[in-house]
Scaffold this active site. Structure first.
Site: not given
Length: 428
Positions: A261, A83, A375, A277
């Site tokens: 998130k 991302e 972004h 993990d």
């Protein structure tokens, strides 16, 4: 007639032979599937040891976040993520945090929980007490399964017994609490749980079913806090905006999901880079967010008495430095060496700091210019490449996409056609 996916002995083949089977199955030319093999030939044999039916490797960009000061120690933090803006945002937030001393962390011992489920118990309350009375016996039996862990200062520490009922379904569940030291701990606690299950079933006078660790690692918590200078953030209005955004997440699970998130954008990138993990960490984090009976944020932002922004985070982070991909994947080994962490707890503390930094950066963008502007330029490079721009054309196309304000594939294709037309018409 479609080719069959039933390929006898597929698992016995080497990666190159499996790749040839893919070509037979798909009917595609080799050049179209070749990217599945990856570019590092040396990784093929490593991948074949790590997972089943390996044909190659899948590369994820790995960046390094700068400026991190955690408990007075400087870190360059490897982050594996696809991302855009994540690494840059975390680095920028860490730079602002340095003004007020960086990140400060604390945490609990690395204790994991193994669950042993017992069914068909006639007297569950009586069974619970019998199991608690057998605590010392059960701990000794658990520690006998892993003397090296005990020698290193870890081992089984305690038990808890829970009674679960749902309609006609009843079960007795014993939690074995194990200090796993510098391991993630799954193998250690699973081995202990399986060894204890027959004895636990005998004491409870029932039959054992599941015996496995829980990824709700709420005995393995990590906390981080930082103060972000108001002026460096952009002034009091920005601080107030971030605080209000934090309150929004605390009040609304729809917002909290996206808030968290943003945290995991940073945390999962470090977890992946160090060979840990990601699924276990994400499951534990989101389960912790529901610990009060509703989904809540993992971090909070407040304004202190001096008008600066104070960010705090607390979540379970079951990370390891031994075992798994951390010890088998060369890039993960290199990432751990770069971090120079001495324990799994230290790795978890740095990771929590990255999560808080990434979260603050996202809230700052939301509270000011919106998430898209920062972004956009990074995202535009991906869109430009997807539109078919050559390396020499990407810079000009990105500039036009950002100025245009519509960073979309169709618009990129239109602008790329204009750039190429202009290039053809311009005098040589």
């Amino acid at each position: 007639m479609n080719a069959s996916s039933r390929i006898p002995g597929f698992y016995k083949l080497d990666p190159e032979s499996r790749f040839l089977k893919l070509l037979e199955f798909s009917g595609l030319p080799a050049e179209q599937l070749r990217p599945l093999q990856g570019t590092d030939v040396r990784m093929a044999s490593i991948a074949d040891r790590m997972i089943e039916n390996a044909v190659g490797t899948f590369s994820i960009p790995l960046g390094v976040a700068a400026n991190f000061l955690v408990n007075g120690i400087d870190y360059l933090v490897p982050m594996a993520t696809e991302e855009p803006s994540v690494v840059a945002a975390a680095s920028n937030a860490a730079l602002i945090a340095r003004e007020k001393g960086g990140f400060h962390t604390s945490g609990t011992d690395p204790v994991m929980i193994a669950q042993v489920q017992i069914l068909d118990v006639a007297d569950p309350h009586g069974a619970r007490l019998r199991l608690l009375e057998a605590r010392d016996e059960l701990l000794a039996l658990a520690n006998a399964q892993d003397p090296l862990l005990v020698q290193l200062g870890g081992g089984a520490r305690g038990i808890e017994v829970r009674l679960l009922e749902s309609g006609d379904f009843r079960s007795v569940v014993l939690h074995l609490q194990v200090d796993v030291r510098d391991a993630m701990g799954a193998n250690a606690v699973n081995t202990m749980a399986e060894a204890l299950a027959p004895r636990i079933a005998a004491i409870a006078r029932g039959r054992s079913l599941l015996r496995i660790l829980s990824n709700k690692a709420d005995l393995r918590l990590v906390r981080a806090r930082a103060v972000f200078d108001a002026e460096k953030l952009g002034g009091p209005e920005v601080v107030d905006g971030i605080v209000d955004a934090s309150r929004f997440a605390a009040a609304d699970p729809y917002r909290a999901a996206t808030h968290n998130k943003g945290i995991m954008n940073g945390i999962s990138a470090v977890v992946l880079a160090t060979g840990n993990d990601t699924r276990a960490i994400e499951a534990g984090a989101h389960c912790h967010a529901c610990r009060e009976g509703r989904y809540t944020p993992l971090s909070y932002f407040e304004k202190d008495a001096d008008g600066n922004l104070v960010g705090t985070i607390e979540l379970p982070l079951a990370l390891g430095l031994v075992g798994g991909a951390t010890k088998t994947h060369p890039a993960a080994q290199a990432a751990v060496k770069l971090l120079a962490v001495k324990s799994a707890v230290q790795l978890a503390e740095v990771t929590a700091a990255v999560g808080l930094a990434q979260n603050m950066a996202a809230l700052r963008a939301l509270a000011t210019e919106g998430i898209q502007r920062g972004h956009m330029s990074l995202h535009a490079r991906n869109v430009a490449a997807a539109a078919g721009a050559a390396e020499s054309e990407i810079g000009a196309l990105v500039q036009r996409l950002v100025a245009d304000g519509h960073v979309r594939l169709d618009r990129a294709q239109q602008l790329l056609a204009e750039i190429r037309a202009e290039s053809k018409s311009s005098p040589k």
